[in-house]
Scaffold this motif. Structure first.
Motif, PDB file in Angstrom:
ATOM      1  N   GLN A  93      33.668  11.518   1.032  1.00  0.00           N
ATOM      2  CA  GLN A  93      34.526  12.529   0.556  1.00  0.00           C
ATOM      3  C   GLN A  93      35.374  12.946   1.590  1.00  0.00           C
ATOM      4  OE1 GLN A  93      34.699  14.104  -2.667  1.00  0.00           O
ATOM      5  NE2 GLN A  93      33.153  13.055  -3.852  1.00  0.00           N
ATOM      6  N   GLU A  94      34.754  13.179   2.800  1.00  0.00           N
ATOM      7  CA  GLU A  94      35.491  13.595   3.973  1.00  0.00           C
ATOM      8  C   GLU A  94      36.630  12.591   4.583  1.00  0.00           C
ATOM      9  OE1 GLU A  94      34.361  17.524   3.831  1.00  0.00           O
ATOM     10  OE2 GLU A  94      35.784  16.711   5.591  1.00  0.00           O
ATOM     11  N   VAL A  95      36.171  11.388   4.203  1.00  0.00           N
ATOM     12  CA  VAL A  95      36.991  10.384   4.866  1.00  0.00           C
ATOM     13  C   VAL A  95      38.022  10.240   3.834  1.00  0.00           C
ATOM     14  CG1 VAL A  95      37.295   7.783   4.885  1.00  0.00           C
ATOM     15  CG2 VAL A  95      35.135   8.911   5.802  1.00  0.00           C
ATOM     16  N   PHE A  96      38.180  10.280   2.821  1.00  0.00           N
ATOM     17  CA  PHE A  96      39.224  10.198   1.952  1.00  0.00           C
ATOM     18  C   PHE A  96      40.182  11.426   2.058  1.00  0.00           C
ATOM     19  CE2 PHE A  96      39.396   6.239   0.201  1.00  0.00           C
ATOM     20  CZ  PHE A  96      38.151   5.897  -0.346  1.00  0.00           C
ATOM     21  N   SER A  97      39.688  12.573   2.300  1.00  0.00           N
ATOM     22  CA  SER A  97      40.401  13.799   2.463  1.00  0.00           C
ATOM     23  C   SER A  97      40.990  13.936   3.745  1.00  0.00           C
ATOM     24  CB  SER A  97      39.207  15.073   2.381  1.00  0.00           C
ATOM     25  OG  SER A  97      38.523  15.462   1.027  1.00  0.00           O
ATOM     26  N   LYS A  98      40.290  13.196   4.724  1.00  0.00           N
ATOM     27  CA  LYS A  98      40.938  13.340   5.930  1.00  0.00           C
ATOM     28  C   LYS A  98      42.211  12.062   5.814  1.00  0.00           C
ATOM     29  CE  LYS A  98      40.450  12.538  11.208  1.00  0.00           C
ATOM     30  NZ  LYS A  98      39.609  12.262  11.987  1.00  0.00           N
ATOM     31  N   ALA A  99      42.133  11.189   5.380  1.00  0.00           N
ATOM     32  CA  ALA A  99      42.987   9.902   5.166  1.00  0.00           C
ATOM     33  C   ALA A  99      43.998  10.484   4.527  1.00  0.00           C
ATOM     34  CB  ALA A  99      42.301   8.798   4.365  1.00  0.00           C
ATOM     35  N   TYR A 100      44.117  11.405   3.268  1.00  0.00           N
ATOM     36  CA  TYR A 100      45.232  11.897   2.513  1.00  0.00           C
ATOM     37  C   TYR A 100      45.740  12.808   3.722  1.00  0.00           C
ATOM     38  CZ  TYR A 100      47.657  14.391  -1.028  1.00  0.00           C
ATOM     39  OH  TYR A 100      48.633  14.946  -1.582  1.00  0.00           O
ATOM     40  N   ARG A 101      45.199  13.717   4.397  1.00  0.00           N
ATOM     41  CA  ARG A 101      46.075  14.570   5.169  1.00  0.00           C
ATOM     42  C   ARG A 101      46.600  13.825   6.409  1.00  0.00           C
ATOM     43  NH1 ARG A 101      41.075  17.593   4.850  1.00  0.00           N
ATOM     44  NH2 ARG A 101      40.488  16.650   7.053  1.00  0.00           N
ATOM     45  N   SER A 102      46.015  12.765   6.559  1.00  0.00           N
ATOM     46  CA  SER A 102      46.696  12.080   7.676  1.00  0.00           C
ATOM     47  C   SER A 102      47.691  10.843   7.443  1.00  0.00           C
ATOM     48  CB  SER A 102      45.527  11.449   8.583  1.00  0.00           C
ATOM     49  OG  SER A 102      44.684  12.383   9.034  1.00  0.00           O
ATOM     50  N   LEU A 103      47.987  10.906   6.273  1.00  0.00           N
ATOM     51  CA  LEU A 103      48.589   9.675   5.730  1.00  0.00           C
ATOM     52  C   LEU A 103      49.984   9.622   6.265  1.00  0.00           C
ATOM     53  CD1 LEU A 103      47.983   7.299   3.984  1.00  0.00           C
ATOM     54  CD2 LEU A 103      48.915   8.643   1.859  1.00  0.00           C
ATOM     55  N   LYS A 104      50.695  10.733   6.708  1.00  0.00           N
ATOM     56  CA  LYS A 104      51.904  10.759   7.214  1.00  0.00           C
ATOM     57  C   LYS A 104      52.020  10.072   8.641  1.00  0.00           C
ATOM     58  CE  LYS A 104      54.041  14.563   4.356  1.00  0.00           C
ATOM     59  NZ  LYS A 104      54.224  13.644   3.308  1.00  0.00           N
ATOM     60  N   ARG A 105      50.660  10.143   9.208  1.00  0.00           N
ATOM     61  CA  ARG A 105      50.601   9.655  10.483  1.00  0.00           C
ATOM     62  C   ARG A 105      50.551   8.457  10.742  1.00  0.00           C
ATOM     63  NH1 ARG A 105      46.481  13.317  13.388  1.00  0.00           N
ATOM     64  NH2 ARG A 105      46.244  14.487  11.681  1.00  0.00           N
ATOM     65  N   PHE A 106      50.218   7.571   9.467  1.00  0.00           N
ATOM     66  CA  PHE A 106      49.848   6.226   9.554  1.00  0.00           C
ATOM     67  C   PHE A 106      51.157   5.441   9.525  1.00  0.00           C
ATOM     68  CE2 PHE A 106      47.928   2.465   8.840  1.00  0.00           C
ATOM     69  CZ  PHE A 106      48.463   1.667   7.643  1.00  0.00           C
ATOM     70  N   ARG A 107      51.329   4.810  10.843  1.00  0.00           N
ATOM     71  CA  ARG A 107      52.510   4.102  11.073  1.00  0.00           C
ATOM     72  C   ARG A 107      52.615   2.777  10.687  1.00  0.00           C
ATOM     73  NH1 ARG A 107      55.334   8.311  12.775  1.00  0.00           N
ATOM     74  NH2 ARG A 107      54.086   9.656  14.525  1.00  0.00           N
ATOM     75  N   GLY A 108      51.539   2.061  10.240  1.00  0.00           N
ATOM     76  CA  GLY A 108      51.502   0.760   9.588  1.00  0.00           C
ATOM     77  C   GLY A 108      51.645  -0.431  10.729  1.00  0.00           C
ATOM     78  N   LYS A 109      50.907   0.274  11.800  1.00  0.00           N
ATOM     79  CA  LYS A 109      50.756  -0.989  12.908  1.00  0.00           C
ATOM     80  C   LYS A 109      49.542  -1.964  12.655  1.00  0.00           C
ATOM     81  CE  LYS A 109      52.568   1.864  16.779  1.00  0.00           C
ATOM     82  NZ  LYS A 109      52.411   2.625  18.162  1.00  0.00           N
ATOM     83  N   SER A 110      48.647  -1.367  11.859  1.00  0.00           N
ATOM     84  CA  SER A 110      47.522  -1.994  11.493  1.00  0.00           C
ATOM     85  C   SER A 110      47.636  -2.171   9.689  1.00  0.00           C
ATOM     86  CB  SER A 110      46.134  -1.602  11.819  1.00  0.00           C
ATOM     87  OG  SER A 110      45.992  -0.272  11.395  1.00  0.00           O
ATOM     88  N   SER A 111      46.713  -2.787   9.157  1.00  0.00           N
ATOM     89  CA  SER A 111      46.689  -2.830   7.667  1.00  0.00           C
ATOM     90  C   SER A 111      46.142  -1.349   7.247  1.00  0.00           C
ATOM     91  CB  SER A 111      45.857  -3.764   7.069  1.00  0.00           C
ATOM     92  OG  SER A 111      44.589  -3.649   7.379  1.00  0.00           O
ATOM     93  N   PHE A 112      46.431  -1.062   6.094  1.00  0.00           N
ATOM     94  CA  PHE A 112      45.796   0.368   5.736  1.00  0.00           C
ATOM     95  C   PHE A 112      44.213   0.305   5.511  1.00  0.00           C
ATOM     96  CE2 PHE A 112      45.577   4.437   3.338  1.00  0.00           C
ATOM     97  CZ  PHE A 112      44.481   4.219   2.426  1.00  0.00           C
ATOM     98  N   TYR A 113      43.587  -0.854   5.202  1.00  0.00           N
ATOM     99  CA  TYR A 113      42.335  -1.168   5.120  1.00  0.00           C
ATOM    100  C   TYR A 113      41.699  -1.058   6.434  1.00  0.00           C
ATOM    101  CZ  TYR A 113      38.189  -3.841   4.907  1.00  0.00           C
ATOM    102  OH  TYR A 113      36.703  -4.279   4.973  1.00  0.00           O
ATOM    103  N   THR A 114      42.158  -1.520   7.318  1.00  0.00           N
ATOM    104  CA  THR A 114      41.770  -1.478   8.815  1.00  0.00           C
ATOM    105  C   THR A 114      41.601   0.073   9.466  1.00  0.00           C
ATOM    106  OG1 THR A 114      42.541  -3.663   9.501  1.00  0.00           O
ATOM    107  CG2 THR A 114      41.905  -1.976  11.050  1.00  0.00           C
ATOM    108  N   TRP A 115      42.937   0.599   8.923  1.00  0.00           N
ATOM    109  CA  TRP A 115      42.993   1.963   9.237  1.00  0.00           C
ATOM    110  C   TRP A 115      41.834   3.181   8.746  1.00  0.00           C
ATOM    111  CZ3 TRP A 115      45.077   6.290   6.526  1.00  0.00           C
ATOM    112  CH2 TRP A 115      45.309   7.636   6.998  1.00  0.00           C
TER     113      TRP A 115
END
Lengths: 233, 154
Positions: A93-115
């Motif tokens: 639950q915490e993983v997905f919550s953090k992923a949602y909050r940090s989505l804007k910082r995801f630059r796409g240098k790696s795949s979303f799965y790896t991230w």
């Protein structure tokens, strides 16, 4: 399809654009709209690119799809590391919550799965390192399809014929042995043996070299052999 | 089969451990519920800290360097300002002290010097014309009362 099949046939993480470019699979564009063509090719390479873009723009349904897609695999990672269903649920639950909050910082240098897999790994390792003492295990049910698994049949046939090895006993012994490993060794065993990830990807996610991955695996297997000796007779 | 292969096959059996499809189906709803509850509980201060953290993380390297340089310059200016004020005050105090000490050029006398100074008055003739010589009772250089001395005698 059994969970074992899901884990075994889990799609390898999509290669990044740089990987495919170096392999020469992306043809050099010649048209004026080469940027648009490249963009389309990038989206084809990372199947989650469209969902990520839509989720970043605020579309909740897109993020929901990403959650549904990766929950089984990420749950497997966290559960096999903790051997506790409740802890795995909380951490996920915490993983997905953090992923949602940090989505804007995801630059796409790696795949979303790896991230997101890296996020889950780091949060699990931090949780286990903080938790110093071993906690009671809370194990999931075992799919009865295990009885038809060749490896299971081989294991049970090799063990002491006087004593039948039950599924519960086998599950408990395997989890106890895993929990005896250090968190770092447990991580590589979970990723390589259970989730069938290649050494290179494990090294990238854990931030270590491939040589370190191999040496940790070797040491962990030696430890497990000692603890699970009676299942190999 | 090597021993390592045996162990790997054993560990692979853990793949059959699963919470079931019902868990995965309910997971998304639980996640949304938890997020809603978390947002209600998040205090304004935590939200502010999170926003600041996100802003800092989104700052490029150039902006970080500019912000840091600005802070350093501000600290230096403030330090210089207070240092100059302190120096000015100390200089003013020294000037006043120097002016007061310049007016008194002669060295001050210690108490020992004062005690050693003896008022040397020559023996005076206390004889008044047409009067008998009066001897002072102490025999020192004291001048009796009522005796008027001329300048020569002093």
């Amino acid at each position: 399809m059994t969970p074992a099949d899901c884990d075994a046939l889990a799609p390898p993480p999509p290669a990044t654009l740089s990987d495919q470019t170096s392999a020469g699979e992306v043809p050099a564009p010649t048209d004026v709209d080469s940027a648009a063509v490249n963009q389309q090719q990038k989206r084809r390479i990372d199947p989650d690119a469209d969902l990520v873009v839509r989720a970043r723009s605020g579309e909740m349904r897109a993020f929901d799809e990403l959650v549904e897609k990766y929950t089984p695999r990420l749950y497997g990672l966290v559960y096999h590391m903790t051997s506790n269903h409740d802890d795995a649920n909380d951490i996920l639950q915490e993983v997905f919550s953090k992923a949602y909050r940090s989505l804007k910082r995801f630059r796409g240098k790696s795949s979303f799965y790896t991230w997101i897999y890296s996020i889950a790994t780091n949060m699990t390792l931090n949780f286990l390192k903080k938790r110093n003492r071993r906690r009671m295990m809370s194990l999931d049910d075992v799919d009865l399809a295990i009885e038809n698994d060749r490896d299971f049949i081989d294991v049970t046939s090799k063990s002491d014929p006087v004593r039948e090895v039950g599924i519960s006993e086998l599950q408990e012994r395997l989890n106890i042995a895993m929990q005896k490993l250090s968190v770092d060794h447990r991580a590589v065993v979970t990723m390589f043996d259970i989730q069938a990830m290649p050494h290179a990807e494990i090294a990238k996610i854990l931030g270590i070299s491939e040589g370190t991955v191999r040496s940790r695996l070797f040491y962990a297997h030696q430890q497990l052999q000692a603890w699970l000796e009676d299942f190999r007779k | 089969m090597s021993e390592t292969d045996d162990i790997e096959r054993l560990i692979r059996l853990k793949r059959y451990e699963s919470p079931g499809e019902a868990y995965y189906s309910a997971f998304l709803e639980d996640l949304k519920e938890r997020q809603r509850a978390g947002m209600l509980q998040t205090s304004a201060r935590n939200l502010l800290m999170e926003r600041i953290g996100t802003w800092i993380a989104e700052c490029g390297r150039t902006r970080c360097v500019l912000a840091l340089s600005t802070c350093v310059v501000a600290v230096l200016c403030t330090t210089f300002y207070f240092a100059s004020i302190t120096a000015f005050n100390s200089e003013s105090g020294n000037t006043i002290a120097a002016g007061s000490s310049a007016s008194s050029s002669s060295p001050t006398l210690s108490e020992a010097d004062i005690d050693s100074i003896q008022l040397k008055i020559p023996e005076l003739s206390t004889r008044v014309p047409d009067q008998k010589v009066v001897q002072t009772p102490t025999g020192g250089n004291l001048i009796p009362i009522g005796v008027h001395l001329g300048l020569r005698e002093l």
